[in-house]
Design a protein around this motif. Structure first.
Motif, PDB file in Angstrom:
ATOM      1  N   UNK A 131       0.858  -1.188   0.000  1.00 30.39           N
ATOM      2  CA  UNK A 131       0.000   0.000   0.000  1.00 30.39           C
ATOM      3  C   UNK A 131       0.898   1.243   0.000  1.00 30.39           C
ATOM      4  N   UNK A 132       0.291   2.412   0.210  1.00 32.35           N
ATOM      5  CA  UNK A 132       1.079   3.645   0.346  1.00 32.35           C
ATOM      6  C   UNK A 132       1.480   3.911   1.799  1.00 32.35           C
ATOM      7  N   UNK A 133       1.327   2.927   2.660  1.00 28.08           N
ATOM      8  CA  UNK A 133       1.731   3.077   4.062  1.00 28.08           C
ATOM      9  C   UNK A 133       3.233   2.827   4.179  1.00 28.08           C
ATOM     10  N   UNK A 157       1.802   6.260  -6.201  1.00 27.52           N
ATOM     11  CA  UNK A 157       1.362   7.499  -5.547  1.00 27.52           C
ATOM     12  C   UNK A 157      -0.001   7.920  -6.082  1.00 27.52           C
ATOM     13  N   UNK A 158      -0.488   9.054  -5.629  1.00 31.75           N
ATOM     14  CA  UNK A 158      -1.823   9.520  -5.985  1.00 31.75           C
ATOM     15  C   UNK A 158      -1.951   9.896  -7.451  1.00 31.75           C
ATOM     16  N   UNK A 159      -0.830  10.132  -8.117  1.00 33.15           N
ATOM     17  CA  UNK A 159      -0.860  10.511  -9.533  1.00 33.15           C
ATOM     18  C   UNK A 159      -0.898   9.311 -10.467  1.00 33.15           C
ATOM     19  N   UNK A 160      -0.611   8.139  -9.945  1.00 30.55           N
ATOM     20  CA  UNK A 160      -0.415   6.979 -10.806  1.00 30.55           C
ATOM     21  C   UNK A 160      -1.705   6.266 -11.183  1.00 30.55           C
ATOM     22  N   UNK A 161      -2.684   6.249 -10.301  1.00 21.06           N
ATOM     23  CA  UNK A 161      -3.898   5.486 -10.564  1.00 21.06           C
ATOM     24  C   UNK A 161      -5.066   6.077  -9.782  1.00 21.06           C
ATOM     25  N   UNK A 162      -6.283   5.760 -10.240  1.00 19.08           N
ATOM     26  CA  UNK A 162      -7.500   6.220  -9.562  1.00 19.08           C
ATOM     27  C   UNK A 162      -7.909   5.211  -8.505  1.00 19.08           C
ATOM     28  N   UNK A 163      -8.132   5.673  -7.299  1.00 16.56           N
ATOM     29  CA  UNK A 163      -8.720   4.856  -6.242  1.00 16.56           C
ATOM     30  C   UNK A 163      -9.725   5.736  -5.505  1.00 16.56           C
ATOM     31  N   UNK A 164     -11.007   5.493  -5.779  1.00 21.07           N
ATOM     32  CA  UNK A 164     -12.079   6.265  -5.155  1.00 21.07           C
ATOM     33  C   UNK A 164     -12.392   5.618  -3.818  1.00 21.07           C
ATOM     34  N   UNK A 165     -12.036   6.313  -2.723  1.00 20.77           N
ATOM     35  CA  UNK A 165     -12.206   5.756  -1.390  1.00 20.77           C
ATOM     36  C   UNK A 165     -13.484   6.291  -0.732  1.00 20.77           C
ATOM     37  N   UNK A 166     -13.751   5.784   0.469  1.00 18.09           N
ATOM     38  CA  UNK A 166     -15.007   6.118   1.144  1.00 18.09           C
ATOM     39  C   UNK A 166     -15.193   7.621   1.340  1.00 18.09           C
ATOM     40  N   UNK A 167     -14.121   8.326   1.666  1.00 15.58           N
ATOM     41  CA  UNK A 167     -14.257   9.769   1.875  1.00 15.58           C
ATOM     42  C   UNK A 167     -14.526  10.524   0.579  1.00 15.58           C
ATOM     43  N   UNK A 191      -7.208   2.791 -15.403  1.00 15.92           N
ATOM     44  CA  UNK A 191      -8.302   2.029 -14.798  1.00 15.92           C
ATOM     45  C   UNK A 191      -8.842   2.754 -13.562  1.00 15.92           C
ATOM     46  N   UNK A 192     -10.077   2.417 -13.218  1.00 17.07           N
ATOM     47  CA  UNK A 192     -10.746   3.048 -12.081  1.00 17.07           C
ATOM     48  C   UNK A 192     -11.006   1.995 -11.003  1.00 17.07           C
TER      49      UNK A 192
END
Length: 282
Positions: A131-133, A157-167, A191-192
């Motif tokens: 993960x990003x942790x 990182x945040x620029x590399x792929x879309x990950x729509x999280x709960x927030x 991809x999303x």
């Protein structure tokens, strides 16, 4: 593969942090002409990662330092294995010792736990990903170590792929609304992925056109249901505090990917030491 421009930046920043203006102890005690032979020793069993990074630390300090590497990246070594020998300027060896050890110990610890996770599910068709942790500033090295250990990387990182999280979903007002807006503003090459917490959320994500669905903190029964619904339609990723004891049962649900933050965020460094064994010239 490592981007050595970024790795060198990490090393330079580490040296500036550790040495600052000068190494007051070494610079007073050690003559600049002194040369030594040192060895790097594994003090416990584990998987080695980062020897090339440790080598680069000494090369930056003195281009004439010679590092002989005795094992390969990804090798599992036993306690007492001499993994490398360093020959050259005593000052450079002492200046770089702590940074080189900090990096290789951290990276080898990550590779060791990654190998353990990989081996547990090696006969099940599932990928274990990170993960990003990660430690701020060390992500490129830590994700590299995960791969050396035999697991895989999630997005860098945040620029590399879309990950729509709960927030994100809460902020915009729903899964479908989030996916529609993303797809209307996104290249077709990306991809999303959407994080869901329920079977209803999974169904909504599939209908809205998600490519990957992260099953967040789902129990095993719901994961199995999710696999029945989503198989062949989306890639399914299990996530959310999955421990090594839960790994096999989670993998057996049929999910495609299991993401594990513990590969990087709570790793014990592998015990490795550097010992000067011979003064060549003083």
């Amino acid at each position: 593969m490592l981007n050595w421009i970024l790795v060198d930046e990490i090393i330079y920043n580490g040296l500036k942090e550790d040495i600052n203006n000068f190494d007051i102890t070494t610079d007073i005690l050690i003559d600049k002409e002194s040369k030594s032979l040192a060895h790097m020793l594994a003090k416990e069993e584990g998987v080695i990662a980062g020897l090339n990074v440790a080598q680069r630390v000494f090369e930056i300090l003195d281009k004439d330092v010679n590092v002989k590497i005795n094992v390969k990246e990804g090798d599992k070594v036993s306690k007492g294995t001499v993994i490398a020998q360093i020959e050259g300027s005593t000052k450079a060896i002492l200046n770089g010792e702590r940074l080189a050890l900090n990096l290789i110990q951290r990276m080898s610890g990550i590779a060791t736990i990654s190998r353990k996770y990989r081996d547990i599910v090696k006969d099940i068709p599932v990928r274990i990903v990170d993960t990003r942790k990660t430690t701020p500033g060390l992500r490129i090295l830590e994700k590299y170590a995960v791969r050396v250990g035999g697991c895989y990387n999630h997005r860098y990182n945040l620029s590399e792929a879309v990950l729509i999280k709960d927030n994100h979903i809460k902020a915009i007002g729903g899964i479908k609304k989030a996916i529609d807006k993303i797809k209307n503003n996104l290249s077709h090459t990306i991809k999303v992925e959407v994080e869901v917490e329920s079977i209803e959320g999974l169904k909504e994500a599939i209908e809205a056109g998600a490519d990957i669905v992260m099953l967040d903190n789902m129990n095993l029964e719901d994961m199995r249901k999710a696999v029945e619904i989503g198989r062949g339609k989306v890639i399914l990723e299990a996530s959310g505090g999955i421990t090594i004891e839960e790994l096999v049962e989670t993998a057996k649900t049929g999910v495609d990917v299991i993401s594990v933050g513990a590969l990087t965020h709570s790793v014990k460094a592998l015990d490795i030491s550097l010992i000067i064994g011979k003064i060549i010239h003083f």
